[in-house]
Design a protein around this motif. Sequence first.
Motif, PDB file in Angstrom:
ATOM      1  N   PRO A  57       0.815  -1.227   0.000  1.00 28.33           N
ATOM      2  CA  PRO A  57       0.000   0.000   0.000  1.00 28.33           C
ATOM      3  C   PRO A  57       0.846   1.273   0.000  1.00 28.33           C
ATOM      4  O   PRO A  57       0.440   2.275  -0.588  1.00 28.33           O
ATOM      5  CB  PRO A  57      -0.816  -0.136   1.285  1.00 28.33           C
ATOM      6  CG  PRO A  57      -0.924  -1.601   1.517  1.00 28.33           C
ATOM      7  CD  PRO A  57       0.363  -2.175   1.030  1.00 28.33           C
ATOM      8  N   MET A  58       2.009   1.241   0.642  1.00 26.46           N
ATOM      9  CA  MET A  58       2.855   2.433   0.686  1.00 26.46           C
ATOM     10  C   MET A  58       3.310   2.853  -0.712  1.00 26.46           C
ATOM     11  O   MET A  58       3.446   4.050  -0.998  1.00 26.46           O
ATOM     12  CB  MET A  58       4.071   2.185   1.576  1.00 26.46           C
ATOM     13  CG  MET A  58       4.954   1.039   1.121  1.00 26.46           C
ATOM     14  SD  MET A  58       6.454   0.812   2.108  1.00 26.46           S
ATOM     15  CE  MET A  58       7.387   2.256   1.624  1.00 26.46           C
ATOM     16  N   HIS A  59       3.519   1.874  -1.612  1.00 27.19           N
ATOM     17  CA  HIS A  59       3.941   2.215  -2.972  1.00 27.19           C
ATOM     18  C   HIS A  59       2.788   2.844  -3.760  1.00 27.19           C
ATOM     19  O   HIS A  59       3.005   3.766  -4.559  1.00 27.19           O
ATOM     20  CB  HIS A  59       4.451   0.966  -3.686  1.00 27.19           C
ATOM     21  CG  HIS A  59       5.684   0.390  -3.066  1.00 27.19           C
ATOM     22  ND1 HIS A  59       5.648  -0.725  -2.272  1.00 27.19           N
ATOM     23  CD2 HIS A  59       6.983   0.793  -3.097  1.00 27.19           C
ATOM     24  CE1 HIS A  59       6.874  -1.004  -1.849  1.00 27.19           C
ATOM     25  NE2 HIS A  59       7.702  -0.107  -2.330  1.00 27.19           N
ATOM     26  N   ALA A  60       1.580   2.354  -3.550  1.00 24.25           N
ATOM     27  CA  ALA A  60       0.425   2.974  -4.195  1.00 24.25           C
ATOM     28  C   ALA A  60       0.253   4.407  -3.719  1.00 24.25           C
ATOM     29  O   ALA A  60       0.004   5.326  -4.514  1.00 24.25           O
ATOM     30  CB  ALA A  60      -0.836   2.155  -3.908  1.00 24.25           C
ATOM     31  N   LEU A  61       0.408   4.624  -2.399  1.00 27.42           N
ATOM     32  CA  LEU A  61       0.261   5.976  -1.875  1.00 27.42           C
ATOM     33  C   LEU A  61       1.358   6.890  -2.403  1.00 27.42           C
ATOM     34  O   LEU A  61       1.099   8.070  -2.719  1.00 27.42           O
ATOM     35  CB  LEU A  61       0.289   5.934  -0.347  1.00 27.42           C
ATOM     36  CG  LEU A  61       0.178   7.294   0.341  1.00 27.42           C
ATOM     37  CD1 LEU A  61      -1.163   7.931   0.029  1.00 27.42           C
ATOM     38  CD2 LEU A  61       0.367   7.164   1.844  1.00 27.42           C
ATOM     39  N   LYS A  62       2.589   6.399  -2.503  1.00 33.59           N
ATOM     40  CA  LYS A  62       3.686   7.225  -3.027  1.00 33.59           C
ATOM     41  C   LYS A  62       3.364   7.713  -4.438  1.00 33.59           C
ATOM     42  O   LYS A  62       3.584   8.889  -4.762  1.00 33.59           O
ATOM     43  CB  LYS A  62       4.982   6.416  -3.016  1.00 33.59           C
ATOM     44  CG  LYS A  62       6.194   7.126  -3.610  1.00 33.59           C
ATOM     45  CD  LYS A  62       7.420   6.244  -3.520  1.00 33.59           C
ATOM     46  CE  LYS A  62       8.653   6.944  -4.123  1.00 33.59           C
ATOM     47  NZ  LYS A  62       8.532   7.106  -5.572  1.00 33.59           N
ATOM     48  N   GLU A  63       2.858   6.819  -5.294  1.00 25.74           N
ATOM     49  CA  GLU A  63       2.505   7.217  -6.657  1.00 25.74           C
ATOM     50  C   GLU A  63       1.400   8.262  -6.651  1.00 25.74           C
ATOM     51  O   GLU A  63       1.434   9.238  -7.410  1.00 25.74           O
ATOM     52  CB  GLU A  63       2.074   5.988  -7.457  1.00 25.74           C
ATOM     53  CG  GLU A  63       3.144   4.917  -7.620  1.00 25.74           C
ATOM     54  CD  GLU A  63       4.197   5.298  -8.633  1.00 25.74           C
ATOM     55  OE1 GLU A  63       4.039   6.342  -9.294  1.00 25.74           O
ATOM     56  OE2 GLU A  63       5.193   4.563  -8.762  1.00 25.74           O
ATOM     57  N   LEU A  64       0.407   8.091  -5.775  1.00 22.41           N
ATOM     58  CA  LEU A  64      -0.714   9.032  -5.738  1.00 22.41           C
ATOM     59  C   LEU A  64      -0.279  10.388  -5.192  1.00 22.41           C
ATOM     60  O   LEU A  64      -0.746  11.428  -5.664  1.00 22.41           O
ATOM     61  CB  LEU A  64      -1.847   8.446  -4.879  1.00 22.41           C
ATOM     62  CG  LEU A  64      -2.469   7.144  -5.406  1.00 22.41           C
ATOM     63  CD1 LEU A  64      -3.537   6.624  -4.452  1.00 22.41           C
ATOM     64  CD2 LEU A  64      -3.061   7.348  -6.795  1.00 22.41           C
ATOM     65  N   ILE A  65       0.611  10.408  -4.192  1.00 24.30           N
ATOM     66  CA  ILE A  65       1.107  11.688  -3.670  1.00 24.30           C
ATOM     67  C   ILE A  65       1.879  12.435  -4.748  1.00 24.30           C
ATOM     68  O   ILE A  65       1.718  13.651  -4.934  1.00 24.30           O
ATOM     69  CB  ILE A  65       1.989  11.447  -2.428  1.00 24.30           C
ATOM     70  CG1 ILE A  65       1.130  10.997  -1.239  1.00 24.30           C
ATOM     71  CG2 ILE A  65       2.760  12.710  -2.053  1.00 24.30           C
ATOM     72  CD1 ILE A  65       1.947  10.676  -0.002  1.00 24.30           C
ATOM     73  N   GLU A  66       2.726  11.714  -5.489  1.00 21.50           N
ATOM     74  CA  GLU A  66       3.516  12.372  -6.531  1.00 21.50           C
ATOM     75  C   GLU A  66       2.622  12.932  -7.624  1.00 21.50           C
ATOM     76  O   GLU A  66       2.883  14.021  -8.152  1.00 21.50           O
ATOM     77  CB  GLU A  66       4.527  11.377  -7.100  1.00 21.50           C
ATOM     78  CG  GLU A  66       5.626  10.992  -6.105  1.00 21.50           C
ATOM     79  CD  GLU A  66       6.574   9.951  -6.654  1.00 21.50           C
ATOM     80  OE1 GLU A  66       6.240   9.351  -7.700  1.00 21.50           O
ATOM     81  OE2 GLU A  66       7.643   9.731  -6.056  1.00 21.50           O
ATOM     82  N   ASN A  67       1.546  12.200  -7.987  1.00 19.97           N
ATOM     83  CA  ASN A  67       0.608  12.731  -8.973  1.00 19.97           C
ATOM     84  C   ASN A  67      -0.078  13.992  -8.456  1.00 19.97           C
ATOM     85  O   ASN A  67      -0.316  14.943  -9.206  1.00 19.97           O
ATOM     86  CB  ASN A  67      -0.441  11.672  -9.326  1.00 19.97           C
ATOM     87  CG  ASN A  67       0.125  10.573 -10.203  1.00 19.97           C
ATOM     88  OD1 ASN A  67       1.157  10.756 -10.845  1.00 19.97           O
ATOM     89  ND2 ASN A  67      -0.539   9.427 -10.230  1.00 19.97           N
ATOM     90  N   ALA A  68      -0.416  14.002  -7.161  1.00 29.66           N
ATOM     91  CA  ALA A  68      -1.083  15.170  -6.584  1.00 29.66           C
ATOM     92  C   ALA A  68      -0.156  16.378  -6.570  1.00 29.66           C
ATOM     93  O   ALA A  68      -0.582  17.501  -6.874  1.00 29.66           O
ATOM     94  CB  ALA A  68      -1.567  14.844  -5.168  1.00 29.66           C
ATOM     95  N   VAL A  69       1.120  16.177  -6.234  1.00 25.53           N
ATOM     96  CA  VAL A  69       2.061  17.301  -6.232  1.00 25.53           C
ATOM     97  C   VAL A  69       2.301  17.790  -7.656  1.00 25.53           C
ATOM     98  O   VAL A  69       2.411  18.995  -7.907  1.00 25.53           O
ATOM     99  CB  VAL A  69       3.376  16.883  -5.555  1.00 25.53           C
ATOM    100  CG1 VAL A  69       4.399  18.008  -5.631  1.00 25.53           C
ATOM    101  CG2 VAL A  69       3.138  16.497  -4.104  1.00 25.53           C
ATOM    102  N   ASP A  70       2.392  16.864  -8.620  1.00 25.81           N
ATOM    103  CA  ASP A  70       2.529  17.261 -10.023  1.00 25.81           C
ATOM    104  C   ASP A  70       1.351  18.101 -10.489  1.00 25.81           C
ATOM    105  O   ASP A  70       1.490  18.933 -11.385  1.00 25.81           O
ATOM    106  CB  ASP A  70       2.647  16.007 -10.905  1.00 25.81           C
ATOM    107  CG  ASP A  70       4.081  15.513 -11.008  1.00 25.81           C
ATOM    108  OD1 ASP A  70       4.997  16.298 -10.694  1.00 25.81           O
ATOM    109  OD2 ASP A  70       4.288  14.345 -11.379  1.00 25.81           O
ATOM    110  N   ALA A  71       0.178  17.881  -9.888  1.00 22.40           N
ATOM    111  CA  ALA A  71      -1.019  18.611 -10.289  1.00 22.40           C
ATOM    112  C   ALA A  71      -1.100  19.993  -9.651  1.00 22.40           C
ATOM    113  O   ALA A  71      -2.120  20.667  -9.786  1.00 22.40           O
ATOM    114  CB  ALA A  71      -2.266  17.801  -9.921  1.00 22.40           C
ATOM    115  N   GLY A  72      -0.063  20.423  -8.968  1.00 19.65           N
ATOM    116  CA  GLY A  72      -0.039  21.758  -8.379  1.00 19.65           C
ATOM    117  C   GLY A  72      -0.827  21.895  -7.101  1.00 19.65           C
ATOM    118  O   GLY A  72      -1.295  22.995  -6.770  1.00 19.65           O
TER     119      GLY A  72
END
Length: 774
Positions: A57-72
């Motif tokens: 689950p930590m890897h899924a969350l890492k990907e989602l956090i990075e997408n959120a930061v990329d989205a400004g």
Amino acid sequence: MAMDPEMEVDSPEPRGTKRLAEDAEVHAEVPQRPKRIKALDPDVVNKIAAGEIIVAPMHALKELIENAVDAGSTSIEILVKDGGLKLLQITDNGHGIDRDDLPILCERFTTSKLKQFEDLSSIGTYGFRGEALASISHIAHLTVTTKTAGSSCAWRAQYSGGNLVAPKPGQSAAPKATAGRGGTQITVEDLFYNVPTRRRAFRSASEEYAKILDVVGRYSVHCSGVAFSCRKHGDSGVSVSTPAAANTIERIRQIHGSAVANELVEFKVEDDKLGFRSSGLVTNANYHVKRTAVLLFINHRSVESTAIKRAVEQTYSSFLPKGGHPFVYIDLEIEPQRVDVNVHPTKREVNFLNEDEIIESICNEIRSKLAQVDSSRTFLTQTLLPGVTTIEPLNRDNDTNNSNGNTIPKTPSTSKKPYENNLVRTDSKVRKITSMLSPAISGDPSTSTPTNQRPSTLTPPTIADPGLHYETTTREPLRVALTSIKNLRASVRNNMHNTLTETIASHTYVGLIDERRRIAAIQSGVKLYLIDYGMFCTEFFYQIGLTDFGNFGTIKLSPAPKIIDLLRIAAETERDAHAHQSQSQSQSQTQTTITETENEATEIFTTAPSTVHQTLLSRREMLSEYFSLEISPDGTLLSIPLLLKGYLPCLAKLPRFLLRLGPYVDWTSEEDCFRTFLRELAAFYTPEQLPTPASESAVDGTGESGTAGPSESQTQTQNEEEEFITQRRAQIARMLEHVVFPALRGRLVATTRLLRGVVEVADLKGLYRVFERC
């Protein structure tokens, strides 16, 4: 009806069973057809790919956090249930996803970051391959609710297997309009529901939640201007909460506590030629824990690096007690074209150019900051003799008043008073054994400069001159990216002995014991060691040759000698030594075997100086570029390499060094050539064995008797040699104490072969046990 042979299906065999020998013999009688190669089902392919990217689950969350930061996004909220296996929800206030992009959102390799393969060389965002959401949708139920700034409503879509699916049977799979705020909310439910083996591998929900908090904490510290919050489903309070306006130190205080935040030291370093800049916060010598905590971000992506962690721990070994480890936050920005982020499925590891040089620059800056910020430490000191006045170092007046009359508070001590058998006895004036044996020699050649500066040029003085004169050259540093040098450096690291390296890195130089056998005494902790400094110097100068390859300083020779003359002198000396040795053996008739040293001598004195001369002349451009060994077209030796500032090798060994470059350097292979040349260079730089003075030989009874007295000329020659040896002995003692051993402490990677050169002679705890019995 006969079955078509092409349509036959292999009968399934039990998995994990061993085929018996009798069955093998039976099958051997019947010719077996090879099994046909078939394409895997796309669903299996996607699940395999998902298992490589989403491991937990930590890897899924890492990907989602990075997408959120990329989205400004400036605010990210995370909700977790059962360690993320039951529910993992992340809500951000970024720019959202356009409604027309939702149908292909979870298809593999759909991205807004790349258009062609060459874009990978300049990628500057977190996600770029379009695999994260696709992988999650194949192993979980995924729901996306998003609203852009130009949309009048939010849109909700559900995905399974990378495709849009209907929320209920009979309904349309198209995105549905719904109420919602600006940004994106991604809900991941029942993670690994269709991979039961992976799901059963997780031991507890609390353990997975702790890993999730670690990921959130890392990005909370690094992503300035972004507010983070994370909580368990059903809990009223949050586990992590950092406001958007908090600075980096306050974020560390929120995540890791005040014990860390109160002891942080800031550092910054950059190098345009290496294409990087780095900054961060590290703890000083007052803080230490049992395990090193490294928050490393390369181009704002959280990664792991064993090399950086090991180098940081080695840097701190001189400042922390044994078993103590620091907290380190490093933000490293490298030019995108120098970094390859596409080397790991989860992008946990990256490759970048000039790794060794960049790590060394960062560690040097951290070391200098730690040495400067050292004013709040408290020490237990003891004078060696009654009446000796302890000299207090500058900036250590913790017990006095400042200029305003206010008392400067001490850092409270949390440790118990140590037993005396655990105290490391160090004189407050750092007095050495050598200061008791002979008067101190003026002139300190320890004015070394960091290795990342331009190479220097040394003009060697007379042997009695304690000062060495340098000038800075205009030569630009050479960027070395040769695979052979990287392989040789890796070979040294693979043979590293951790305990011995830590011992050398934390040692205190005691004194020179025996110049003939090349033995010195050092103290590390509560133990006293005798070490063969000849063996250690040989390995150390070889490692300097690898780390500073192509960027050595130069020692100018004036007047410059002819190489052929030096080679002839070396060959003649070797012939005389070989003839003398052969005569001694024929007279004694006691030695029947030929030793390795004799074989080497035979090979050297049979080498023609003209052959070596031609070899060096034909490769003089390479020798000048890589080794700073400058040879003129007419065969004049202009300079030799300078490996360590403040250290002068024995120039009497120069002819033999040049002669050995013929038979003992492999000029046919690049890696072998560099290795053998640097070994010979290290042997040349190693301090020579000095003979026992004539006065001491007479006292020991080793002088000859019953012979006629020497002539006046012989006496004068002996006196000159005696004076030369005395001056060289003083010079070596000075260079060992002030130059060589400090350099060993900071740069040597002790290998396992050096264990043969170390002997423990005293242990304070063992001595206490002996005295307790008396």
